[in-house]
Design a protein around this motif. Structure first.
Motif, PDB file in Angstrom:
ATOM      1  N   PRO A 163       0.844  -1.198   0.000  1.00 26.85           N
ATOM      2  CA  PRO A 163       0.000   0.000   0.000  1.00 26.85           C
ATOM      3  C   PRO A 163       0.877   1.245   0.000  1.00 26.85           C
ATOM      4  N   THR A 164       0.332   2.361  -0.436  1.00 21.70           N
ATOM      5  CA  THR A 164       1.107   3.605  -0.468  1.00 21.70           C
ATOM      6  C   THR A 164       0.754   4.545   0.677  1.00 21.70           C
ATOM      7  N   ASN A 165      -0.482   4.436   1.176  1.00 18.79           N
ATOM      8  CA  ASN A 165      -0.943   5.394   2.192  1.00 18.79           C
ATOM      9  C   ASN A 165      -1.731   4.694   3.294  1.00 18.79           C
ATOM     10  N   SER A 166      -1.622   5.246   4.488  1.00 20.54           N
ATOM     11  CA  SER A 166      -2.486   4.820   5.586  1.00 20.54           C
ATOM     12  C   SER A 166      -3.666   5.786   5.694  1.00 20.54           C
ATOM     13  N   VAL A 167      -4.740   5.296   6.267  1.00 24.72           N
ATOM     14  CA  VAL A 167      -5.954   6.107   6.472  1.00 24.72           C
ATOM     15  C   VAL A 167      -6.253   6.111   7.968  1.00 24.72           C
ATOM     16  N   LYS A 168      -6.328   7.288   8.555  1.00 22.55           N
ATOM     17  CA  LYS A 168      -6.647   7.386   9.980  1.00 22.55           C
ATOM     18  C   LYS A 168      -7.795   8.369  10.170  1.00 22.55           C
ATOM     19  N   VAL A 169      -8.832   7.900  10.871  1.00 26.64           N
ATOM     20  CA  VAL A 169     -10.038   8.700  11.075  1.00 26.64           C
ATOM     21  C   VAL A 169     -10.468   8.578  12.532  1.00 26.64           C
ATOM     22  N   SER A 170     -10.858   9.688  13.136  1.00 26.38           N
ATOM     23  CA  SER A 170     -11.408   9.660  14.499  1.00 26.38           C
ATOM     24  C   SER A 170     -12.767   8.967  14.473  1.00 26.38           C
ATOM     25  N   GLN A 171     -12.999   8.130  15.495  1.00 26.42           N
ATOM     26  CA  GLN A 171     -14.273   7.413  15.588  1.00 26.42           C
ATOM     27  C   GLN A 171     -15.119   8.016  16.710  1.00 26.42           C
ATOM     28  N   THR A 172     -16.336   8.352  16.395  1.00 27.65           N
ATOM     29  CA  THR A 172     -17.224   8.984  17.374  1.00 27.65           C
ATOM     30  C   THR A 172     -17.396   8.094  18.609  1.00 27.65           C
ATOM     31  N   GLY A 173     -17.115   8.669  19.770  1.00 29.15           N
ATOM     32  CA  GLY A 173     -17.302   7.958  21.021  1.00 29.15           C
ATOM     33  C   GLY A 173     -16.229   6.940  21.336  1.00 29.15           C
ATOM     34  N   ARG A 174     -15.143   6.930  20.568  1.00 26.21           N
ATOM     35  CA  ARG A 174     -14.072   5.951  20.803  1.00 26.21           C
ATOM     36  C   ARG A 174     -12.725   6.650  20.776  1.00 26.21           C
ATOM     37  N   LYS A 175     -11.822   6.170  21.642  1.00 26.25           N
ATOM     38  CA  LYS A 175     -10.473   6.729  21.679  1.00 26.25           C
ATOM     39  C   LYS A 175      -9.629   6.206  20.521  1.00 26.25           C
ATOM     40  N   GLU A 176      -9.843   4.944  20.155  1.00 24.53           N
ATOM     41  CA  GLU A 176      -9.031   4.323  19.104  1.00 24.53           C
ATOM     42  C   GLU A 176      -9.421   4.865  17.733  1.00 24.53           C
ATOM     43  N   LEU A 177      -8.402   5.188  16.947  1.00 20.91           N
ATOM     44  CA  LEU A 177      -8.637   5.674  15.595  1.00 20.91           C
ATOM     45  C   LEU A 177      -9.084   4.535  14.692  1.00 20.91           C
ATOM     46  N   GLY A 178      -9.921   4.870  13.731  1.00 19.49           N
ATOM     47  CA  GLY A 178     -10.200   3.933  12.655  1.00 19.49           C
ATOM     48  C   GLY A 178      -9.019   3.943  11.694  1.00 19.49           C
ATOM     49  N   PHE A 179      -8.594   2.768  11.252  1.00 16.47           N
ATOM     50  CA  PHE A 179      -7.375   2.669  10.439  1.00 16.47           C
ATOM     51  C   PHE A 179      -7.657   1.876   9.165  1.00 16.47           C
ATOM     52  N   GLY A 180      -7.027   2.304   8.087  1.00 17.02           N
ATOM     53  CA  GLY A 180      -7.132   1.583   6.831  1.00 17.02           C
ATOM     54  C   GLY A 180      -5.919   1.848   5.959  1.00 17.02           C
ATOM     55  N   LEU A 181      -5.947   1.325   4.752  1.00 20.11           N
ATOM     56  CA  LEU A 181      -4.830   1.454   3.815  1.00 20.11           C
ATOM     57  C   LEU A 181      -5.356   1.778   2.424  1.00 20.11           C
ATOM     58  N   VAL A 182      -4.512   2.434   1.629  1.00 23.50           N
ATOM     59  CA  VAL A 182      -4.830   2.735   0.232  1.00 23.50           C
ATOM     60  C   VAL A 182      -3.750   2.115  -0.651  1.00 23.50           C
ATOM     61  N   LYS A 183      -4.204   1.430  -1.699  1.00 19.06           N
ATOM     62  CA  LYS A 183      -3.260   0.833  -2.644  1.00 19.06           C
ATOM     63  C   LYS A 183      -3.691   1.157  -4.069  1.00 19.06           C
ATOM     64  N   PRO A 184      -2.844   1.846  -4.846  1.00 15.66           N
ATOM     65  CA  PRO A 184      -3.152   2.030  -6.269  1.00 15.66           C
ATOM     66  C   PRO A 184      -3.029   0.703  -7.019  1.00 15.66           C
ATOM     67  N   TYR A 185      -3.904   0.527  -7.989  1.00 17.85           N
ATOM     68  CA  TYR A 185      -3.852  -0.646  -8.863  1.00 17.85           C
ATOM     69  C   TYR A 185      -3.615  -0.142 -10.274  1.00 17.85           C
ATOM     70  N   LEU A 186      -2.459  -0.506 -10.824  1.00 16.17           N
ATOM     71  CA  LEU A 186      -2.074  -0.041 -12.161  1.00 16.17           C
ATOM     72  C   LEU A 186      -1.968  -1.243 -13.089  1.00 16.17           C
ATOM     73  N   CYS A 187      -2.995  -1.455 -13.862  1.00 16.37           N
ATOM     74  CA  CYS A 187      -2.977  -2.538 -14.852  1.00 16.37           C
ATOM     75  C   CYS A 187      -3.913  -2.149 -15.997  1.00 16.37           C
ATOM     76  N   LYS A 188      -3.315  -1.944 -17.158  1.00 14.19           N
ATOM     77  CA  LYS A 188      -4.086  -1.452 -18.307  1.00 14.19           C
ATOM     78  C   LYS A 188      -4.959  -2.538 -18.921  1.00 14.19           C
ATOM     79  N   THR A 189      -4.510  -3.786 -18.848  1.00 13.45           N
ATOM     80  CA  THR A 189      -5.179  -4.864 -19.569  1.00 13.45           C
ATOM     81  C   THR A 189      -6.194  -5.639 -18.733  1.00 13.45           C
TER      82      THR A 189
END
Length: 243
Positions: free
Chosen positions: A129-155
């Motif tokens: 992946p190239t990027n992490s995703v961090k978002v505050s979660q309502t009513g929770r101390k722990e952040l929501g976490f995710g990942l972003v991955k570009p997909y490069l395939c023409k065919t």
């Protein structure tokens, strides 16, 4: 020749849906890569896109800089020319890519190339992946976490099911290898199909997809050494014939 079972995320997803002959060819190509494979510079484009994603699509300077560097080169062969044209097309599509599906309140930090290894069914899977995703979660101390991955395939543009499997793998990787970063959330794991100009989020239902991924990796691990031994034997036989 590669010695230990390994595969990229893109090839693993292809493997999951491939017929038996193509599955064998995928393993063969990993063990003994073809010398003539066209270098599309996709790895460099992904790293340049990392900054574009990090700025929520507001700053394409890294992509523009890479494009100028590639276009200034004089192709030595038709293969070189095709490589540069394909890279230019990919960069232009990256620059025009709408990132509106990514959460506007999220921090989309870039991730270095030095990433945790993900072992699945005895196979080292390169997710990248190239990027992490961090978002505050309502009513929770722990952040929501995710990942972003570009997909490069023409065919091979992503379909409904291949995109879901890609994103499910990304979610699993976030859960297993970035456990300290926050709560891995499927809805925060995104695969960006650049050539199709579409962004896919991981499905909320993923147990069967994880089973498919694990079973495919186990099959690759089980077949790896026998295919490798056959390729070595073929090379020895070829050298003897040429003497």
């Amino acid at each position: 020749m590669k010695t230990e079972p390994q595969i990229s995320a893109n090839k693993l997803i292809e493997y999951c849906f491939a017929r038996s002959t193509r599955r064998t060819a995928i393993i063969e190509d990993i063990i003994r890569p073809k010398n003539f494979l066209l270098d599309t510079r996709y790895n460099e484009i992904e790293r340049a896109m990392m900054h574009f994603i990090e700025t929520h699509g507001h700053d394409d300077s890294r992509l523009s800089q890479l494009d100028r560097a590639l276009l200034s080169r004089q192709p030595a062969t038709s293969h070189d020319e095709q490589r540069l044209l394909t890279a230019h097309d990919a960069i232009e599509l990256c620059r025009t890519m709408s990132l509106a599906k990514l959460p506007t309140a999220a921090k989309l930090n870039g991730i270095s190339d030095s990433q945790p290894k993900f072992f699945l069914g005895g196979v080292s899977v390169s997710v990248r992946p190239t990027n992490s995703v961090k978002v505050s979660q309502t009513g929770r101390k722990e952040l929501g976490f995710g990942l972003v991955k570009p997909y490069l395939c023409k065919t091979r543009p992503l379909t409904t099911e291949t995109s879901a499997l890609h994103a499910a793998l990304l979610h699993w990787y976030a859960e297993e290898c970035f456990g300290d970063a926050g709560e891995a959330c499927a809805e925060l794991c995104f695969v960006v199909d650049v050539f199709a100009q579409t962004i896919f989020a991981a499905p909320s239902s993923f147990s069967q997809r994880r089973k498919l991924l694990a079973a495919s990796c186990q099959e690759i691990a089980d077949r790896w050494q026998s295919i490798r031994a056959r390729l070595i034997a073929d090379e020895v036989a070829t050298r003897k014939r040429l003497k």
